[in-house]
Design an enzyme around this catalytic site. Structure first.
Site, short mmCIF file in Angstrom:
data_model
loop_
_atom_site.label_atom_id
_atom_site.label_comp_id
_atom_site.label_asym_id
_atom_site.label_seq_id
_atom_site.Cartn_x
_atom_site.Cartn_y
_atom_site.Cartn_z
N GLU A 161 0.84 -1.19 0.00
CA GLU A 161 0.00 0.00 0.00
C GLU A 161 0.88 1.24 0.00
OE1 GLU A 161 -2.34 3.13 0.22
OE2 GLU A 161 -3.09 1.12 -0.28
N ARG B 136 -17.79 4.32 4.29
CA ARG B 136 -16.71 3.67 3.55
C ARG B 136 -15.57 3.24 4.47
NH1 ARG B 136 -16.11 3.68 -1.92
NH2 ARG B 136 -14.10 2.94 -2.69
N TYR C 96 -28.85 8.82 3.01
CA TYR C 96 -29.15 7.55 3.68
C TYR C 96 -28.35 7.46 4.98
CZ TYR C 96 -24.99 6.17 0.92
OH TYR C 96 -23.76 6.12 0.32
N ASP D 84 -11.55 -0.57 -9.20
CA ASP D 84 -11.40 0.65 -9.98
C ASP D 84 -10.20 0.60 -10.92
OD1 ASP D 84 -13.64 1.81 -8.98
OD2 ASP D 84 -12.62 3.20 -7.63
#
Length: 428
Positions: A32, A106, A215, A327
């Site tokens: 990462e 998220r 939401y 993605d």
């Protein structure tokens, strides 16, 4: 001896890949680029097709601990405020598709996947350390990292996001395309709102050249609000999380109903407004929001939306010993709420492919790509089409509203998506 896979990227797709590949019997090394695991952003919607896959990995309880589970989806006119259609969720989704419809922050989704990787796998995680280049030859993929280290593996999975270096080298891809759509996102503490503005459901407001979605997330304690408008993107797209211009949002919402404007104004007028970048799990490298007039929200973040054309073939998702996921393979517009979902589906399919131990590794990755590319392409194309419908003007908008009033639930439900392929994921 176990085969080894290197995963480039530690976001939602990368962590889901590490979890699935470990369950397939592979050793996993994850690299990462950021110095800490983090996930910037706001809310994510998870359809039953995605929740089933989390259940298959034993993550139902962690999901229940942090998510919200709305009972219905409501569509309203952003101009009149009137209700156009309703889709039952909750128990109806469970009955139809075998899993609930969830809404989640998220960072909470990223956190539960990270916890599962740490608890259930032996994944080696390397932070502040990215994969810069690779060479696929003689049955081995050789990789060079951002620290100049050279390593070898049996496979490489590029889950390194919209600006994927893995994709650029594999496909020689052009930069992502600018959609001309801007997403203003905010998180609000629901206990800081008047009762009339709180929500336990998903509400989509459709207007000319714009729409908004609200939401609950984090067990209903927070409300996620996103307003997407059409307009020019900031020049520096690669630094894609920009300080929002509240005046631009105010201008875009002129002509919308009082109820929607009151909701949007609540972001700035309530002490409970949270900037996505202020969340403990948010990226330290993200740009901080600029101050804005109190009436229109210091809590807004602006995200210029980019995507790529729908996937054209299996070669766009895997070649040789290298595969792309999420993605990196198929960035999509948010008008079907499936960006994170397709990455998780990818990881589940990759797990199945990596488990085919009687096949050579290139054939396993080819099988993964063959089983995923058409579904991803369909979701990408439908997301683009939905954006045109959501933002319709003139007679098209009138026809859309009439159709929703007459056929509501039939138009909102998407069985081909929620039933999904690989519905037997619980057998993984």
């Amino acid at each position: 001896m176990k085969k080894q896979v290197v995963v480039a990227g530690g976001g939602i797709g990368g962590l889901a890949t590490a979890l699935g590949a470990s369950r397939a019997g592979w050793d996993v090394r994850l690299f990462e680029r950021a110095a800490v695991f983090s996930e910037v952003g706001a809310g994510v919607q998870l359809g039953p097709n995605v929740v089933r896959r989390l259940q298959a990995w034993g993550l139902q309880r962690p999901l229940q601990d942090v998510a919200a589970f709305p009972a219905r989806l409501q569509v309203r006119s952003a101009v009149s405020g009137g209700e156009l259609a309703v889709l039952p969720l909750g128990a109806t989704a469970v009955q139809r598709y075998g899993a609930a419809y969830a809404t989640i922050h998220r960072a909470d989704l990223h956190g539960l996947l990270l916890a599962a990787v740490g608890k259930y796998t032996d994944t080696q995680c390397h932070l502040d350390h990215a994969i810069d280049s690779f060479a696929d030859a003689d049955g081995v993929v050789t990789l060079r990292t951002s620290r100049g280290k050279q390593i070898e593996a049996d496979a490489l999975v590029g889950a390194d996001g919209l600006w994927s270096r893995t994709r650029t080298q594999l496909l020689g891809a052009a930069p992502p395309r600018v959609t001309g759509h801007l997403a203003y996102r905010a998180l609000i503490r629901q206990d800081a709102l008047p009762d009339a503005l709180r929500t336990s459901q998903v509400t989509a407001w459709l207007g000319p050249r714009l729409h908004a979605v609200q939401y609950p997330v984090r067990r209903g304690e927070l409300m996620n609000l996103v307003v997407i408008v059409q307009g020019p993107a900031p020049a520096d797209l690669e630094n894609w999380d920009h300080a929002a211009n509240a005046a631009g949002l105010e201008q875009a919402l002129r002509g919308t109903c009082t109820a929607l404007q009151d909701l949007v104004r609540s972001v700035g007028s309530q002490q409970g407004a949270l900037r996505a970048g202020d969340h403990p799990a948010s990226s330290a490298s993200s740009a901080s929001s600029a101050s804005a007039p109190a009436a229109w929200g210091a809590g807004w973040r602006l995200w210029p939306l980019c995507d790529r054309p729908p996937v054209q073939s299996a070669d766009d998702m895997a070649q040789g010993l290298v595969a792309l996921l999420g993605d990196a393979a198929h960035p999509m517009r948010p008008y079907l709420a499936q960006g994170a979902g397709m990455a998780i589906e990818d990881a589940a399919e990759l797990q199945r492919a990596l488990s085919m131990h009687d096949l050579d590794v290139p054939l396993r990755l080819r099988r993964y790509a063959l089983n995923r590319w058409e579904r991803n392409a369909r979701v990408q194309a439908r997301s683009i089409r939905n954006g045109r419908i959501f933002h319709a003007t003139g007679p098209v908008r009138w026809g859309r509203d009439v159709s929703l009033r007459l056929l509501g639930e039939r138009l909102l439900d998407v069985p081909w998506l929620y039933r999904g392929d690989g519905a037997g994921a619980t057998s993984l």
